[in-house]
Design an enzyme around this catalytic site. Structure first.
Site: not given
Length: 220
Positions: A128, A146
């Site tokens: 991420k 997220d």
């Protein structure tokens, strides 16, 4: 937005949603404050399981004290920890920040690499974080998923994902490459301020006519 059938594909839903974002939020950016790519990387690493607001309170003095990879690479654990003590998981993050800076100095000539694969080699940098930096700093077509994006896209019905990775893989098939960095911010901010986890503000949402979550809860 016109009322649509519930039997529409994820691509059709996305094609209904993106035009609204283009018209109403043509310019979006990260809410993390930073002044260069190195400091962006630090801010994103610190933001894991922590709010951007809290990170932005810590980073001004942190960036002033450690303006370059070399300055951070030569810092002690205690020095870095004292700067980020109010951030979640400060022990691990302090170690990762120093390790990341050392690798930048030793292997990347003190430059932040642009590719996700190289970024993920850095201590404390997962998929991420690598995707965020690639998209924000280098405008690469990387979708960082997220908790907000994962929740919003599943609720809207543009994804049917059981993990952030599944969500990422599904989303990049539905969005034009050049728009993926923007879409990351669009869905993130929508989840942060409108489609919130516990009390979503459906009355403020422009996508209720094509939202699976709204339709299922409106009948209760």
């Amino acid at each position: 937005m016109r009322k649509q059938s519930t039997n529409i594909t994820p691509q059709q839903r996305m094609d209904m949603i993106l035009p609204w974002f283009r018209a109403h939020q043509p310019v979006v950016k990260s809410e993390l404050n930073y002044d260069n790519t190195f400091h962006l990387l630090i801010a994103v690493m610190l933001s894991a399981q922590c709010t951007d607001k809290r990170v932005n309170m810590v980073t001004p003095h942190l960036f002033q004290r450690f303006p370059t990879p070399k300055s951070l690479a030569t810092a002690t654990f205690e020095e870095v920890f004292s700067e980020i003590a109010s951030i979640s998981y400060p022990n691990n993050k302090a170690k990762h920040l120093i390790g990341m800076a050392k690798m930048l100095v030793d292997e990347f000539d003190s430059q932040v690499p642009c590719t996700p694969g190289e970024l993920e080699r850095l201590p404390g940098v997962g998929r991420k974080t690598a995707n965020v930096v690639s998209a924000v700093a280098f405008n690469l077509p990387r979708m960082a998923v997220d908790t907000h994006i994962f929740r919003v896209c599943n609720r809207l019905g543009v994804t049917k994902a059981k993990s952030p990775l599944q969500s990422e893989q599904q989303l990049i098939k539905l969005i034009k490459e050049e728009e993926i960095p923007l879409a990351h911010h669009w869905f993130l901010l929508h989840g942060r301020y409108v489609c919130m986890a516990r009390k979503p503000h459906c009355e403020k949402c422009p996508f209720t006519e094509c939202c699976n979550f709204f339709k299922s809860n409106a009948t209760k």
